[in-house]
Design a protein around this motif. Structure first.
Motif, PDB file in Angstrom:
ATOM      1  N   PHE A  23      44.471  32.197  36.507  1.00 13.88           N
ATOM      2  CA  PHE A  23      45.188  32.362  37.763  1.00 13.88           C
ATOM      3  C   PHE A  23      44.832  33.686  38.432  1.00 13.88           C
ATOM      4  CE2 PHE A  23      48.939  34.359  39.780  1.00 13.88           C
ATOM      5  CZ  PHE A  23      49.060  33.528  40.885  1.00 13.88           C
ATOM      6  N   LEU A  24      44.786  34.761  37.668  1.00  6.95           N
ATOM      7  CA  LEU A  24      44.462  36.074  38.227  1.00  6.95           C
ATOM      8  C   LEU A  24      43.076  36.081  38.849  1.00  6.95           C
ATOM      9  CD1 LEU A  24      45.879  38.432  35.464  1.00  6.95           C
ATOM     10  CD2 LEU A  24      46.907  37.900  37.688  1.00  6.95           C
ATOM     11  N   ASP A  25      42.164  35.308  38.272  1.00 10.49           N
ATOM     12  CA  ASP A  25      40.810  35.218  38.821  1.00 10.49           C
ATOM     13  C   ASP A  25      40.748  34.282  40.015  1.00 10.49           C
ATOM     14  OD1 ASP A  25      37.866  35.656  38.621  1.00 10.49           O
ATOM     15  OD2 ASP A  25      37.869  33.506  38.192  1.00 10.49           O
ATOM     16  N   TRP A  26      41.657  33.308  40.054  1.00 10.07           N
ATOM     17  CA  TRP A  26      41.607  32.255  41.069  1.00 10.07           C
ATOM     18  C   TRP A  26      42.368  32.597  42.334  1.00 10.07           C
ATOM     19  CZ3 TRP A  26      46.003  29.407  42.666  1.00 10.07           C
ATOM     20  CH2 TRP A  26      45.746  28.299  43.483  1.00 10.07           C
ATOM     21  N   CYS A  27      43.545  33.220  42.196  1.00 10.75           N
ATOM     22  CA  CYS A  27      44.432  33.369  43.352  1.00 10.75           C
ATOM     23  C   CYS A  27      43.814  34.295  44.398  1.00 10.75           C
ATOM     24  CB  CYS A  27      45.802  33.903  42.926  1.00 10.75           C
ATOM     25  SG  CYS A  27      45.786  35.564  42.255  1.00 10.75           S
ATOM     26  N   ASP A  28      44.079  33.988  45.644  1.00 11.63           N
ATOM     27  CA  ASP A  28      43.556  34.820  46.720  1.00 11.63           C
ATOM     28  C   ASP A  28      44.531  35.954  46.989  1.00 11.63           C
ATOM     29  OD1 ASP A  28      45.664  33.668  48.023  1.00 11.63           O
ATOM     30  OD2 ASP A  28      44.512  32.945  49.730  1.00 11.63           O
ATOM     31  N   GLU A  29      44.339  36.677  48.094  1.00 14.26           N
ATOM     32  CA  GLU A  29      45.167  37.835  48.391  1.00 14.26           C
ATOM     33  C   GLU A  29      46.483  37.470  49.062  1.00 14.26           C
ATOM     34  OE1 GLU A  29      42.816  40.498  50.649  1.00 14.26           O
ATOM     35  OE2 GLU A  29      41.452  40.980  49.004  1.00 14.26           O
ATOM     36  N   GLY A  30      46.701  36.199  49.357  1.00  8.77           N
ATOM     37  CA  GLY A  30      47.940  35.792  49.995  1.00  8.77           C
ATOM     38  C   GLY A  30      49.023  35.506  48.970  1.00  8.77           C
ATOM     39  N   GLN A  31      50.093  34.852  49.425  1.00  8.87           N
ATOM     40  CA  GLN A  31      51.206  34.515  48.552  1.00  8.87           C
ATOM     41  C   GLN A  31      50.752  33.487  47.512  1.00  8.87           C
ATOM     42  OE1 GLN A  31      54.677  34.684  48.122  1.00  8.87           O
ATOM     43  NE2 GLN A  31      54.932  36.563  49.292  1.00  8.87           N
ATOM     44  N   SER A  32      50.763  33.877  46.252  1.00  4.43           N
ATOM     45  CA  SER A  32      50.358  33.008  45.159  1.00  4.43           C
ATOM     46  C   SER A  32      51.297  33.233  43.986  1.00  4.43           C
ATOM     47  CB  SER A  32      48.914  33.294  44.722  1.00  4.43           C
ATOM     48  OG  SER A  32      48.023  33.247  45.818  1.00  4.43           O
ATOM     49  N   GLU A  33      51.567  32.168  43.203  1.00  2.00           N
ATOM     50  CA  GLU A  33      52.446  32.299  42.047  1.00  2.00           C
ATOM     51  C   GLU A  33      51.938  31.429  40.910  1.00  2.00           C
ATOM     52  OE1 GLU A  33      56.709  33.598  43.984  1.00  2.00           O
ATOM     53  OE2 GLU A  33      56.409  31.460  43.607  1.00  2.00           O
ATOM     54  N   TRP A  34      52.385  31.777  39.710  1.00  5.71           N
ATOM     55  CA  TRP A  34      51.998  31.045  38.500  1.00  5.71           C
ATOM     56  C   TRP A  34      53.261  30.771  37.691  1.00  5.71           C
ATOM     57  CZ3 TRP A  34      52.302  32.278  33.212  1.00  5.71           C
ATOM     58  CH2 TRP A  34      51.504  31.516  32.353  1.00  5.71           C
ATOM     59  N   VAL A  35      53.501  29.494  37.364  1.00  5.50           N
ATOM     60  CA  VAL A  35      54.711  29.109  36.650  1.00  5.50           C
ATOM     61  C   VAL A  35      54.372  28.035  35.617  1.00  5.50           C
ATOM     62  CG1 VAL A  35      57.048  28.164  36.846  1.00  5.50           C
ATOM     63  CG2 VAL A  35      56.140  29.597  38.686  1.00  5.50           C
ATOM     64  N   ASP A  36      54.767  28.286  34.366  1.00  7.68           N
ATOM     65  CA  ASP A  36      54.612  27.299  33.295  1.00  7.68           C
ATOM     66  C   ASP A  36      53.206  26.712  33.220  1.00  7.68           C
ATOM     67  OD1 ASP A  36      57.281  27.662  32.662  1.00  7.68           O
ATOM     68  OD2 ASP A  36      57.970  25.981  33.880  1.00  7.68           O
ATOM     69  N   GLY A  37      52.195  27.590  33.313  1.00  6.37           N
ATOM     70  CA  GLY A  37      50.817  27.147  33.151  1.00  6.37           C
ATOM     71  C   GLY A  37      50.199  26.510  34.368  1.00  6.37           C
ATOM     72  N   LYS A  38      50.791  26.708  35.547  1.00  2.00           N
ATOM     73  CA  LYS A  38      50.225  26.175  36.786  1.00  2.00           C
ATOM     74  C   LYS A  38      50.241  27.251  37.865  1.00  2.00           C
ATOM     75  CE  LYS A  38      51.631  21.358  36.000  1.00  2.00           C
ATOM     76  NZ  LYS A  38      52.413  20.206  36.554  1.00  2.00           N
ATOM     77  N   GLY A  39      49.197  27.246  38.719  1.00  2.39           N
ATOM     78  CA  GLY A  39      49.114  28.204  39.807  1.00  2.39           C
ATOM     79  C   GLY A  39      49.174  27.524  41.153  1.00  2.39           C
ATOM     80  N   ILE A  40      49.656  28.273  42.152  1.00  3.25           N
ATOM     81  CA  ILE A  40      49.761  27.731  43.508  1.00  3.25           C
ATOM     82  C   ILE A  40      49.504  28.854  44.507  1.00  3.25           C
ATOM     83  CG2 ILE A  40      52.254  28.165  43.686  1.00  3.25           C
ATOM     84  CD1 ILE A  40      52.482  25.564  45.324  1.00  3.25           C
ATOM     85  N   ALA A  41      48.858  28.508  45.613  1.00 10.89           N
ATOM     86  CA  ALA A  41      48.696  29.415  46.751  1.00 10.89           C
ATOM     87  C   ALA A  41      49.503  28.834  47.901  1.00 10.89           C
ATOM     88  CB  ALA A  41      47.222  29.540  47.142  1.00 10.89           C
ATOM     89  N   TYR A  42      50.412  29.625  48.446  1.00  6.83           N
ATOM     90  CA  TYR A  42      51.319  29.112  49.457  1.00  6.83           C
ATOM     91  C   TYR A  42      50.724  29.139  50.855  1.00  6.83           C
ATOM     92  CZ  TYR A  42      54.926  29.347  45.868  1.00  6.83           C
ATOM     93  OH  TYR A  42      55.645  29.161  44.722  1.00  6.83           O
ATOM     94  N   VAL A  43      51.329  28.367  51.735  1.00  4.60           N
ATOM     95  CA  VAL A  43      50.933  28.341  53.135  1.00  4.60           C
ATOM     96  C   VAL A  43      51.267  29.692  53.764  1.00  4.60           C
ATOM     97  CG1 VAL A  43      51.325  27.180  55.345  1.00  4.60           C
ATOM     98  CG2 VAL A  43      51.347  25.862  53.218  1.00  4.60           C
TER      99      VAL A  43
END
Length: 226
Positions: A23-43
């Motif tokens: 997740f740390l390698d994948w997430c961009d500079e915007g709003q992003s979170e990681w929960v229970d083994g899953k990552g998401i980048a928000y609108v």
């Protein structure tokens, strides 16, 4: 043949299975979170949302600087809490002086003194229920939520009680909410509904007039000595 792992595409609003390190390698500079083994980048957030976050974050930053209480983050800081495998990204995070050693290169560990969220259409359930439960268990002392949707004026200020449960903070006779985590700081929810938003320096002269005047004087004296 050894296959190389590929990063999932960056589609905002969609959860992808991944480890914390991925997740740390994948997430961009915007709003992003990681929960229970899953990552998401928000609108991306609306200009109204961004302005209100900046307004409160700047006001808190001034207050913390005047009194030397700690540090304010309102530029996408990941916060890891010990009670759930997650990396949340509150709109605003306030860490006390004794918590600054929790800040790592890409995130901060452990609870904060104060975290604030500004509600958008897609974040209501997450901010009011999911994060509330996580922040309560994780020991974040105060958690205000402010509606940033056009035409909405919803505000709630939660504080941990002695048993570790969030309770609503009751405003004073003038409708102001006083912080215990940030001694002497208070806010008026009506500030957020003003257009344009209030000037933070004028508000500081209302919240802590003597201390802020002394702070400004010290800056002017330092400039004069240079």
């Amino acid at each position: 043949m050894v296959q190389t792992a590929t990063r999932p595409p960056l589609v905002r609003g969609k959860w992808y299975p991944m480890s914390w390190e991925e997740f740390l390698d994948w997430c961009d500079e915007g709003q992003s979170e990681w929960v229970d083994g899953k990552g998401i980048a928000y609108v991306s957030n609306s200009p109204l949302h961004i302005r209100r976050v900046k307004f409160l974050g700047t006001l808190l930053d001034l207050y913390m600087s005047v009194f030397g209480l700690g540090e304010v983050f309102f530029d996408n800081l990941l916060l890891r809490l010990p009670t759930r495998p997650s990396g949340r990204m509150p709109d605003i995070v306030v860490l006390g002086r004794d918590q600054l050693d929790q800040v790592r290169e890409q995130w901060a560990d452990g609870p904060a003194l104060f975290a604030a969220e500004f509600l958008s259409d897609e974040s209501v359930e997450r901010d009011l229920f999911e994060k509330r439960a996580e922040f309560e268990r994780g020991g974040i002392r105060e958690y205000p939520t402010i509606d940033a949707r056009p035409g909405r004026r919803e505000f709630r200020y939660l504080r941990l009680d002695e048993d570790g449960h969030y309770r609503d903070v009751v405003p004073d006779a003038q409708g102001r909410y006083h912080s215990e985590a940030l001694p002497g700081f208070w806010l008026d929810p009506n500030w957020f509904w003003q257009d344009p938003l209030p000037d933070v320096h004028r508000l500081m002269l209302r919240i802590a007039p003597e201390a802020y005047r002394a702070y400004l004087t010290s800056i002017l004296d330092w400039e004069a000595d240079e």
